[in-house]
Scaffold this active site. Structure first.
Site, PDB file in Angstrom:
ATOM      1  N   ALA A 186       0.832  -1.200   0.000  1.00 14.26           N
ATOM      2  CA  ALA A 186       0.000   0.000   0.000  1.00 14.26           C
ATOM      3  C   ALA A 186       0.862   1.245   0.000  1.00 14.26           C
ATOM      4  O   ALA A 186       2.060   1.201   0.289  1.00 14.26           O
ATOM      5  CB  ALA A 186      -0.920   0.003   1.215  1.00 14.26           C
ATOM      6  N   LYS A 219      -4.398   4.836   3.994  1.00 16.33           N
ATOM      7  CA  LYS A 219      -3.648   3.755   3.346  1.00 16.33           C
ATOM      8  C   LYS A 219      -4.432   3.299   2.128  1.00 16.33           C
ATOM      9  O   LYS A 219      -5.584   2.842   2.233  1.00 16.33           O
ATOM     10  CB  LYS A 219      -3.439   2.604   4.325  1.00 16.33           C
ATOM     11  CG  LYS A 219      -2.686   1.424   3.721  1.00 16.33           C
ATOM     12  CD  LYS A 219      -2.224   0.438   4.786  1.00 16.33           C
ATOM     13  CE  LYS A 219      -1.046   0.987   5.562  1.00 16.33           C
ATOM     14  NZ  LYS A 219      -0.412  -0.032   6.423  1.00 16.33           N
ATOM     15  N   ASP A 239       0.571 -11.117  11.292  1.00 18.12           N
ATOM     16  CA  ASP A 239       1.774 -10.565  10.635  1.00 18.12           C
ATOM     17  C   ASP A 239       2.517  -9.640  11.594  1.00 18.12           C
ATOM     18  O   ASP A 239       2.879  -8.520  11.242  1.00 18.12           O
ATOM     19  CB  ASP A 239       1.373  -9.815   9.358  1.00 18.12           C
ATOM     20  CG  ASP A 239       2.589  -9.511   8.477  1.00 18.12           C
ATOM     21  OD1 ASP A 239       2.526  -8.534   7.702  1.00 18.12           O
ATOM     22  OD2 ASP A 239       3.606 -10.237   8.566  1.00 18.12           O
TER      23      ASP A 239
END
Length: 549
Positions: free
Chosen positions: A2, A19, A121
């Site tokens: 992004a 974003k 993540d």
């Protein structure tokens, strides 16, 4: 993944971060759907350690050819500071700072896991540290949107950018839960303490293989100034088996804080822990190696058995190429709208919704919801755990979709414990799925040693499975004081009888009696004596002035 822009919310009058997702990801309709749902889940979280998600939506743009392309975006809290990745790259991180940073990450995970959101993540690039030292974790939900739109480790890794923080279950494509975040946090802690990741390789698949099959070096073996107490914390967090890791972020935080101020284990204790967590499992290692080799041509991975003849390999490659080209042609020539017949419906994703919302969503797709409740340690009570069929599956109109709703952690009844021996109570707790906690000893004049007097949970109480139950057990003794001073014979007898001891009085006419009569000596005590035992009191009974030598 992004581009991020600084923006300004004209309605609420505040700066924000916007974003905008990469066009390659935005072109995937399944990813856009997953991304929107995950952004909604992330927006429900409000914690000082999590970057807030204010809004999510989708814009569009028209290219030179006149085609319209979607542009998904998220509006988030604007945070100043430095990425943890940049702090690590700048040089060694002091141990107290490393512990503080990881404690902040675990605080964020403790909150998100209670909300039923798994990050998937965790890495230094997704953690910011503000000028005031506040830790902020960002990008909740995006990793799940990516991984659910990808089919292999190689594809997912190419989007996420690195496999260095993957948990073994992510590398193998297994089901991922909150314990995967704890593993990734363990990797971050390792890197903060040593300046390097526990596993490194030339390709992402080579790193994934190490996560699954190889044991890490203890941090103190890489940097000798790292306290050995932290070795045990890191090795536990990096256990291959999720069940051998910390059960939740709160337990990880508690152990980390204790290690920061506690005593260090010996080298032998650390080695013993490593062996128990990373003991060899040849069958699992062989299966993992074989499956990972299929995802990569990594030259560092050597065959352990002879391969098939070269002709067979080339024939297989040719057949695979033909199949791939055929599928590609079919996809390119497929007309929009021809995928789903008019009588079919695609099961929507309702995971994380409350049942009423999930029911309405399914009804809006002409599908019938059938509720099934089941226990869940990670999904909040009342939220949807999963559906059968799963989201994205094409089914006939008016098909029934089973919606599994969390009823919270599994509960069990506390068994009868009072009156049992300690060993019997331990067995009863194990059979009920409960854990024995602290055992405190207390005097009881009627109970034998180790008989349970009371427990922290009452018999018949409904508690979560795995709850720790503390016990109070009898010592099997009572404490007798010194009765030869400041006690009359009658008071001494009463004191012993109150302790339910047998009292015998023995007269001694070699010494003059007193009024009231006193105790010359006692056969037991002062100190602990067995319950119901006999104590003899000796009292002077001679005539006044007769006394002995």
């Amino acid at each position: 993944m992004a581009s991020v822009f600084r923006g300004y919310d004209l309605t609420l009058g505040r700066p924000v971060a916007i974003k905008i997702l990469d066009s390659a990801l935005a072109a995937d309709s399944s990813f856009r759907t997953r991304f929107r749902l995950e952004a909604q889940a992330a927006s429900r979280m409000s914690s000082a350690t999590i970057v807030r998600v204010y809004d999510a939506g989708e814009d569009s743009e028209v290219d030179d050819a006149g085609e319209r392309h979607p542009i998904p975006f998220i509006v988030m809290e604007l945070v100043g500071g430095r990425l943890l990745k940049d702090i690590i790259a700048a040089g060694p991180v002091p141990v107290p700072d490393a512990i503080r940073y990881v404690d902040g990450i675990l605080e964020a995970l403790e909150y998100s896991h209670r909300a039923g959101v798994v990050h998937r993540d965790i890495k230094p690039g997704n953690v910011m540290v503000t000028p005031s030292g506040q830790v902020k974790v960002m990008d909740f939900g995006i990793a799940r949107a990516v991984s659910d739109s990808s089919s292999t480790v190689a594809e997912t890794t190419s989007i996420l950018g690195t496999a260095a923080y993957f948990s073994p279950e992510q590398a193998k494509g297994d089901v991922v839960d909150a314990r995967a975040d704890l593993y990734s946090t363990g990797v971050v802690l390792y890197e903060l303490l040593t300046g390097q990741q526990p596993f490194r390789g030339d390709t992402p698949v080579a790193v994934a293989y190490q996560h699954v099959s190889e044991a890490p070096l203890a941090p103190s073996e890489v940097v000798d100034t790292v306290p050995r107490a932290l070795d045990a914390v890191v090795l536990r967090a990096l256990a291959k088996d999720p069940f051998q890791r910390f059960p939740d972020a709160a337990a990880f935080r508690e152990t980390l804080d204790a290690a920061a101020s506690g005593s260090s284990p010996s080298r032998r204790q650390v080695d013993t822990l490593a062996n128990s967590l990373y003991g060899p499992d040849p069958k699992q290692a062989a299966e993992t190696a074989r499956s990972l080799r299929q995802l990569s041509s990594d030259p560092t991975m050597k065959r352990t058995q002879p391969g098939p003849p070269a002709a067979w390999i080339w024939a297989g490659v040719a057949v695979l190429a033909v199949l791939l080209i055929s599928v590609l042609i079919w996809v390119l020539t497929m007309r929009p709208g021809s995928v789903i017949p008019s009588g079919s419906r695609i099961v929507p994703d309702v995971i994380g919704m409350v049942y009423d919302d999930a029911n309405q969503t399914l009804a809006g797709k002409d599908l019938l919801a059938h509720r099934e409740d089941e226990a869940s340690e990670t999904v909040p009570e009342g939220d949807v755990i999963r559906t059968d069929p799963v989201a994205g599956i094409s089914v006939a109109r008016d098909s029934q979709v089973t919606v599994y709703v969390s009823r919270g952690p599994e509960t069990v009844k506390v068994p009868a414990l009072v009156g049992l021996s300690r060993a019997q109570a331990q067995t009863a707790l194990d059979d009920a799925g409960l854990a024995l906690g602290q055992v405190r000893r207390e005097e009881d004049p009627d109970k034998e040693a180790d008989v349970v007097l009371s427990s922290s949970a009452n018999e018949g109480d409904e508690v979560a499975k795995g709850t720790v139950v503390d016990l109070v057990v009898a010592t099997g003794t009572v404490t007798v004081v010194d009765l030869t001073s400041n006690f009359s014979l009658d008071d001494a007898k009463k004191a012993l009888e109150d302790l339910k001891l047998k009292v015998t009085v023995q007269d001694d006419d070699s010494c003059p009696a007193t009024d009231p009569r006193s105790v010359k000596s006692q056969s037991a005590g002062p100190g602990d004596v067995p319950i119901h035992s006999e104590v003899t009191l000796v009292s002077c009974s001679g005539a006044a002035g007769k006394g002995g030598d």
